[in-house]
Design an enzyme around this catalytic site. Structure first.
Site, mmCIF file in Angstrom:
data_model
loop_
_atom_site.group_PDB
_atom_site.id
_atom_site.type_symbol
_atom_site.label_atom_id
_atom_site.label_comp_id
_atom_site.label_asym_id
_atom_site.label_seq_id
_atom_site.Cartn_x
_atom_site.Cartn_y
_atom_site.Cartn_z
ATOM 1 N N CYS A 77 -10.468 -3.245 -4.457
ATOM 2 C CA CYS A 77 -9.465 -4.534 -4.988
ATOM 3 C C CYS A 77 -10.157 -5.425 -5.415
ATOM 4 C CB CYS A 77 -8.565 -4.681 -4.031
ATOM 5 S SG CYS A 77 -7.292 -3.347 -3.409
ATOM 6 N N GLU A 93 -3.051 -4.353 -3.260
ATOM 7 C CA GLU A 93 -3.397 -5.535 -4.182
ATOM 8 C C GLU A 93 -3.535 -4.631 -5.349
ATOM 9 O OE1 GLU A 93 -4.819 -4.966 -1.124
ATOM 10 O OE2 GLU A 93 -5.852 -6.572 -0.538
ATOM 11 N N CYS A 132 -10.049 -5.297 0.033
ATOM 12 C CA CYS A 132 -11.286 -4.518 0.166
ATOM 13 C C CYS A 132 -12.152 -4.583 -1.164
ATOM 14 C CB CYS A 132 -10.715 -2.987 0.490
ATOM 15 S SG CYS A 132 -10.045 -2.217 -1.253
ATOM 16 N N GLU A 151 0.530 5.262 0.560
ATOM 17 C CA GLU A 151 -0.575 6.146 1.195
ATOM 18 C C GLU A 151 -0.169 7.632 0.688
ATOM 19 O OE1 GLU A 151 -0.905 5.371 5.232
ATOM 20 O OE2 GLU A 151 -2.287 3.807 5.100
ATOM 21 N N ASN A 185 0.855 -1.183 -0.026
ATOM 22 C CA ASN A 185 -0.054 0.102 -0.123
ATOM 23 C C ASN A 185 0.871 1.297 -0.059
ATOM 24 O OD1 ASN A 185 0.414 -1.178 2.640
ATOM 25 N ND2 ASN A 185 -1.204 0.318 3.383
ATOM 26 N N CYS A 240 -3.909 0.733 -2.538
ATOM 27 C CA CYS A 240 -4.182 -0.453 -1.848
ATOM 28 C C CYS A 240 -2.992 -1.401 -2.540
ATOM 29 C CB CYS A 240 -5.159 -1.491 -1.824
ATOM 30 S SG CYS A 240 -6.762 -0.400 -1.162
HETATM 31 ZN ZN ZN Z 1 -8.132 -2.810 -1.480
#
Ligand code: ZN
Length: 160
Positions: free
Chosen positions: A115, A75, A112, A64, A62, A73
């Site tokens: 993703c 993924e 999530c 940020e 990830n 993210c």
């Molecule tokens: Zn995600």
């Protein structure tokens, strides 16, 4: 009218050592990628590793941003990286591990919704299922045989 029910199937492993060698290796690469995540705001680090059918492994973690929604993210960093570096290849497996500096994450951390949608695009295009393994920092590991197990009734290009 009909009321229907969807079921999903997954495999639960107690430890990494229960996985086959290839999956173990991929998960370890995801854990290493996780340790390089840029997560100064959430302190929630995620690593992902993808095995392609050309034997290449592509990682993501990830990333940020001070403008929070601009982050990405692990993924999606991984699948977009794979899609850009090796556009004609098939994704065989995806391994994910998540940790937090606030608490020990012992439960498997699933991708999530965004993703799942992103991974779905690749699975639909390649027409073969993507095995997904996910875990926390320690503890049990969940494996699904296809993204479809995580995202039933999905939206894809067939609707467009
Ligand atoms: Zn995600």
């Amino acid at each position: 009218m009909q009321k229907l029910q969807l079921t999903t199937e997954y495999t639960l492993y107690d430890t990494i050592s229960e996985l086959d060698n290839q999956a173990q290796e991929l998960l370890k690469i995801a854990i290493n990628a996780r340790e390089q995540a840029y997560a100064p705001y959430s302190n929630f680090s995620v690593g992902a590793a993808i095995l392609l059918d050309n034997d290449e492994i592509v990682i993501g973690n990830n990333q940020e941003n001070a403008a929070y929604p601009s982050g990405m993210c692990a993924e999606r960093v991984a699948v977009y990286s794979a899609g850009s570096k090796f556009p004609k290849t098939t994704i065989l497996k995806l391994a994910i591990s998540a940790s937090s500096s606030h608490k020990e994450i012992t439960q498997p951390v699933a991708p999530c919704g965004s993703c799942r949608q992103a991974i779905s695009e690749y699975e639909v295009n390649q027409k073969t299922p993507i095995e997904i393994y996910f875990m926390g920092a320690s503890g049990k590991i969940i494996k699904v045989d296809s993204l479809k197990s995580l995202l039933p009734l999905s939206f894809d290009k067939s609707f467009l």
